[in-house]
Design a protein around this motif. Structure first.
Motif, PDB file in Angstrom:
ATOM      1  N   ARG A 151      64.222  93.300  -6.468  1.00  0.00           N
ATOM      2  CA  ARG A 151      63.641  92.092  -7.077  1.00  0.00           C
ATOM      3  C   ARG A 151      63.840  90.892  -6.164  1.00  0.00           C
ATOM      4  O   ARG A 151      62.945  90.063  -5.999  1.00  0.00           O
ATOM      5  CB  ARG A 151      64.294  91.841  -8.437  1.00  0.00           C
ATOM      6  N   ALA A 155      60.924  88.581  -4.436  1.00  0.00           N
ATOM      7  CA  ALA A 155      60.875  87.127  -4.580  1.00  0.00           C
ATOM      8  C   ALA A 155      60.775  86.458  -3.207  1.00  0.00           C
ATOM      9  O   ALA A 155      59.998  85.521  -3.013  1.00  0.00           O
ATOM     10  CB  ALA A 155      62.115  86.635  -5.321  1.00  0.00           C
ATOM     11  N   GLN A 158      57.262  86.830  -1.854  1.00  0.00           N
ATOM     12  CA  GLN A 158      56.329  85.886  -2.471  1.00  0.00           C
ATOM     13  C   GLN A 158      56.493  84.499  -1.882  1.00  0.00           C
ATOM     14  O   GLN A 158      55.509  83.801  -1.598  1.00  0.00           O
ATOM     15  CB  GLN A 158      56.558  85.851  -3.988  1.00  0.00           C
ATOM     16  N   CYS A 206      52.752  81.784 -10.968  1.00  0.00           N
ATOM     17  CA  CYS A 206      53.642  81.278 -12.014  1.00  0.00           C
ATOM     18  C   CYS A 206      52.856  80.394 -12.979  1.00  0.00           C
ATOM     19  O   CYS A 206      52.018  79.588 -12.551  1.00  0.00           O
ATOM     20  CB  CYS A 206      54.792  80.473 -11.407  1.00  0.00           C
ATOM     21  N   LEU A 215      62.020  82.028  -9.893  1.00  0.00           N
ATOM     22  CA  LEU A 215      61.686  82.757  -8.670  1.00  0.00           C
ATOM     23  C   LEU A 215      62.400  82.140  -7.462  1.00  0.00           C
ATOM     24  O   LEU A 215      62.867  82.855  -6.570  1.00  0.00           O
ATOM     25  CB  LEU A 215      60.175  82.764  -8.475  1.00  0.00           C
ATOM     26  N   GLU A 218      65.863  83.418  -7.443  1.00  0.00           N
ATOM     27  CA  GLU A 218      65.905  84.828  -7.052  1.00  0.00           C
ATOM     28  C   GLU A 218      65.749  84.964  -5.531  1.00  0.00           C
ATOM     29  O   GLU A 218      66.357  85.850  -4.911  1.00  0.00           O
ATOM     30  CB  GLU A 218      64.796  85.610  -7.762  1.00  0.00           C
ATOM     31  N   ALA A 219      64.954  84.076  -4.949  1.00  0.00           N
ATOM     32  CA  ALA A 219      64.726  84.137  -3.500  1.00  0.00           C
ATOM     33  C   ALA A 219      65.830  83.435  -2.704  1.00  0.00           C
ATOM     34  O   ALA A 219      65.844  83.486  -1.481  1.00  0.00           O
ATOM     35  CB  ALA A 219      63.375  83.503  -3.170  1.00  0.00           C
TER      36      ALA A 219
END
Length: 225
Positions: A151, A155, A158, A206, A215, A218-219
């Motif tokens: 995951r 992220a 993206q 989003c 996000l 997460e990144a």
């Protein structure tokens, strides 16, 4: 240029607790640019009144008898997408917060929010921005940010679709900063920041700033900004 409605911001209070509605009305009465135009005791009434009274912002309780706030928010998203719905929530309702995001809510305020914070939340919602209460956002991010390597890698992939400047903006959005605050930090005009945010949301798929903030965490962006 301001995106606030012309004239007072018309607010609808949707909560089955009459005492809470009275308290909210009294708080908002201190703001000259805000008018409580209607009150509703359940979601169905909130949808009807919001449409009939040309409401700008709805302060919507999540849990109400009959039609709940989530169902009402979904209905308003279809029937009157210009209406900004701000959910009234308490700690421990993260599941509902997540569902409200998907339903199209503009943001969240805790029921024990202070008077000035509540007034500002209504103004920010009316201007078209999302309400990112740091207390709620922190809990939401803790719930959704996973340690799964796949995951996190997704992220980061993206985020790599963004320009360097968009990544800078996203990092600050991940910290809960408003467009104005982001602009001051990056020495950009507020209008330019809004343009970047719209592009970021589109590129990342989003629906709102809260999803983008999750996000970003997460990144790992907030640590890089």
């Amino acid at each position: 240029m301001s995106e606030y409605p012309i004239g007072p911001i018309r607010v609808l209070l949707a909560d089955d607790d009459a005492l809470l509605r009275m308290a909210l009305r009294l708080v908002l009465a201190h703001a000259d640019d805000i008018e409580v135009a209607a009150e509703a005791v359940d979601g169905a009434e909130a949808v009807d009144l919001a449409v009939r009274h040309h409401i700008d912002v709805v302060l919507m309780d999540i849990r109400m008898p009959g039609t709940d706030g989530l169902t009402a928010t979904e209905a308003l998203s279809d029937l009157a997408p210009a209406v900004r719905v701000v959910m009234l929530t308490t700690f421990g309702e993260d599941e509902y917060v997540t569902r409200a995001l998907a339903a199209g809510a503009a943001g969240f305020v805790l029921k024990d929010t202070g008077p000035q914070e509540l007034i500002q939340a209504v103004r920010v919602a009316a201007s078209g921005e999302a309400i990112l209460s740091p207390r709620i956002t922190r809990g939401l991010i803790e719930q959704h940010v996973v340690t799964n390597a796949r995951r996190a890698a997704e992220a980061r992939r993206q985020v790599e679709t963004l320009t360097a400047r968009e990544r800078d903006v996203l990092a600050l959005v991940g910290r809960g900063l408003s467009n104005a605050d982001v602009g001051r930090r990056l020495h950009l005009g507020e209008g330019t920041v809004k343009t970047h945010v719209r592009s970021i949301l589109a590129k990342l798929g989003c629906a709102n700033r809260v999803q983008a903030a999750i996000l970003a965490h997460e990144a790992g962006l907030p640590q890089e900004a």
